[in-house]
Motif scaffolding. Structure first.
Motif, PDB file in Angstrom:
ATOM      1  N   LEU A 139     106.415  55.754  72.806  1.00  0.00           N
ATOM      2  CA  LEU A 139     106.602  55.145  74.126  1.00  0.00           C
ATOM      3  C   LEU A 139     105.378  55.354  75.010  1.00  0.00           C
ATOM      4  CD1 LEU A 139     110.257  56.330  74.670  1.00  0.00           C
ATOM      5  CD2 LEU A 139     109.508  54.025  74.100  1.00  0.00           C
ATOM      6  N   GLY A 140     104.665  56.414  74.770  1.00  0.00           N
ATOM      7  CA  GLY A 140     103.464  56.648  75.564  1.00  0.00           C
ATOM      8  C   GLY A 140     102.858  57.999  75.253  1.00  0.00           C
ATOM      9  N   THR A 141     101.618  58.005  74.812  1.00  0.00           N
ATOM     10  CA  THR A 141     100.912  59.248  74.533  1.00  0.00           C
ATOM     11  C   THR A 141      99.567  59.213  75.250  1.00  0.00           C
ATOM     12  OG1 THR A 141     101.940  59.366  72.365  1.00  0.00           O
ATOM     13  CG2 THR A 141     100.006  60.727  72.699  1.00  0.00           C
ATOM     14  N   VAL A 171      98.072  55.649  74.540  1.00  0.00           N
ATOM     15  CA  VAL A 171      98.359  54.982  73.263  1.00  0.00           C
ATOM     16  C   VAL A 171      99.870  54.783  73.190  1.00  0.00           C
ATOM     17  CG1 VAL A 171      98.265  55.173  70.749  1.00  0.00           C
ATOM     18  CG2 VAL A 171      96.395  56.052  72.126  1.00  0.00           C
ATOM     19  N   ARG A 172     100.275  53.585  72.851  1.00  0.00           N
ATOM     20  CA  ARG A 172     101.708  53.318  72.723  1.00  0.00           C
ATOM     21  C   ARG A 172     101.988  52.634  71.393  1.00  0.00           C
ATOM     22  NH1 ARG A 172     103.721  50.351  78.037  1.00  0.00           N
ATOM     23  NH2 ARG A 172     102.798  48.724  76.815  1.00  0.00           N
ATOM     24  N   ALA A 196     106.571  59.769  71.394  1.00  0.00           N
ATOM     25  CA  ALA A 196     105.127  59.490  71.390  1.00  0.00           C
ATOM     26  C   ALA A 196     104.856  57.989  71.267  1.00  0.00           C
ATOM     27  CB  ALA A 196     104.458  60.243  70.240  1.00  0.00           C
TER      28      ALA A 196
END
Lengths: 362, 139
Positions: free
Chosen positions: A59-61, B100-101, A57
């Motif tokens: 790394l990218g969500t 979001v990151r 998460a």
């Protein structure tokens, strides 16, 4: 919890793996699962999947949500979709706690390409052989020599790379570089050692005269061809070929007349180097920033890159143990000067030795 | 005298507001934080322990949404209808969509009788990088 295990693992495993130019990022996660009955094994696996999910998460969500207030009645809905590729991970802590099992991991994940150009890699300019055909004389010859001198300097002033041999350049005066016998301006650099963590550029620049005579006309052009090979010093492989050519009208005369019918302007080689540098920038902008460990001791790990390479305090570097590729260490930069960075390891093991290669993670 | 005192207090108050507002606009936080809550008694699960873990997950998701709103902003739309001076209907919707990151869990705290509070945090540099990324649309 176990019913989420399969989809979570499938998501984490099925994410794309071929990201040659992707950056790296340090991630961590903590997962928990209830121990049903005495099935600790399943709980451990579920907790690990949960920890991987939390790490991925980072790394990218992707988040989507909506709230509605309709005549005083509130309703909301939101969902998240985790999208990240964990390349390697290791369990740093695990155990039972109040009827559940917890797993803490740290890992290395791929980050996307949007961070290209945030660092500058080291580039060695080596063995650039320059040849100017003997037939080129006079003002054209002088313009070409001046153009090459300026062009090579210009080539070295990139934004996505830092020429590590640049420090040698001021030592070479105009007279030394203007070597009529070999036209090899870069020969002085061939004895220096390439930086293991950087890249190398070598090749040829050939300036020749091409005849396009007619029955009555004496027509010649000057053609400059730049052919440079880009190497990755760490792997030894060629990662790019830059080939650019520029043709300029030279002589336009009629046989029997000494004077040309049209006087040609001096040749300008700058566009040739401009194109070459743009391609070099493009090829190096997304290359990972590597560094060599120059010193390793109780005071920290000294890395061979610094602020000039775009390294900042707080940056993480990944170091793979020379003894085993499965063992890796992460260091965090504490202080940076222009060409070096002092970092501290995040784990006690494995031990890092001088000469180890480090990779910037962002 | 009272009038003068009143005017002074008003002036001071207004100045204070302006300063605060300007400061808030210019201040660049080092990190962005968001909080999410969820009650575990309403979660699905075969026992209390599982419900608690699900509540933590739900609270994390809510905090993530809050974080997305702080990073990307929220799209607010609404419709209020008044007929013959009488409020007929009122509808407000806010939605958020974004990436979001680098969000990390700061704390997971049990609150009240059966709820969890999860705090997430993301570095301002990360937010800046996300805002500079080209816009994406996803399903």
């Amino acid at each position: 919890m176990q019913k989420y295990l399969v989809p979570i693992l499938a998501l984490v495993i099925a994410l794309p793996t071929d990201e040659a130019h992707a950056g790296l990022r340090y991630v961590s996660g903590e997962g928990r699962a209830v121990i049903s009955g005495n099935d600790v094994t399943s709980a451990r696996k579920a907790a690990l999947a949960d920890a991987l999910y939390e790490a991925a998460a980072q790394l990218g969500t992707k988040v989507k949500g909506a709230s509605q207030l309709n005549n005083g009645i509130y309703k909301d809905e939101h969902s998240i979709l985790v999208d990240g590729h964990i390349r390697q991970h290791q369990i740093v802590a695990e155990g039972r706690e109040n009827g559940s099992y917890f797993v803490k991991i740290d890992g290395i994940g791929n980050s996307d390409d949007s961070e290209c150009g945030s660092s500058r890699v080291d580039l060695d300019m080596r063995k650039v052989r320059i040849q100017i055909a003997n037939g080129i004389t006079g003002y054209n010859y002088n313009a070409i020599v001046a153009g090459l001198r300026h062009g090579i300097d210009y080539l070295g002033e990139g934004e996505s790379f830092r020429v590590t041999d640049q420090s040698h350049l001021p030592a070479i005066s105009g007279a030394e570089r203007d070597n009529h016998s070999t036209f090899d301006y870069m020969a002085q650099f061939t004895s220096s050692q390439p930086s293991l963590s950087g890249y190398s550029l070598s090749g040829d620049i050939l300036v020749e005269r091409i005849r396009n005579d007619g029955l009555l006309t004496n027509v010649t052009d000057i053609q400059a061809t730049l052919s440079l090979k880009l190497y990755d010093n760490y792997t030894g492989s060629q990662i790019g070929l830059i080939r650019k050519s520029l043709t300029k009208a030279d002589r336009r005369a009629i046989y029997g007349f000494a004077e040309p019918w049209q006087q040609q302007p001096r040749i300008d080689l700058h566009p040739l180097f401009e194109e070459a540098r743009a391609e070099l920038e493009h090829k190096l902008a997304c290359q990972p920033l590597r560094a060599a460990v120059t010193e390793a001791g109780p005071s920290g790990i000294m890395l061979s890159v610094g602020a000039e390479n775009g390294v900042n305090e707080g940056d993480y570097f990944l170091l793979t143990s020379t003894a085993s590729k499965n063992q890796w260490q992460i260091v965090q930069v504490e202080t940076v000067n222009s060409r070096q960075a002092l970092a501290r390891t995040l784990k006690p093991n494995p031990k890092i030795l001088a000469g180890t290669t480090a990779l910037l993670m962002r | 005298m009272l009038k003068v005192f009143g005017a002074s207090v008003l002036t001071l108050t207004l100045l204070g507001c302006a300063g605060l507002s300007e400061g808030a606009m210019n201040a660049q936080p080092a990190t962005y934080r968001a909080i999410g809550y969820a009650a575990w008694s309403i979660q699905s699960g075969s026992n209390a322990k599982q419900k608690q873990l699900m509540a933590i997950k739900a609270a994390k998701t809510e905090a993530m949404r809050d974080l997305a709103e702080k990073i990307h902003g929220a799209l607010v739309s609404g419709r209020s209808i008044v007929v013959a001076h009488r409020g007929d209907s009122d509808f407000v919707q806010s939605s958020v969509e974004g990436l979001v990151r680098g969000a990390r869990v700061v704390s997971i705290i049990p609150v009240a009788q059966d709820s969890y509070e999860v705090t997430l945090e993301v570095d301002a540099a990360e937010v800046e990088a996300l805002r500079n990324m080209p816009p994406r649309t996803f399903r």
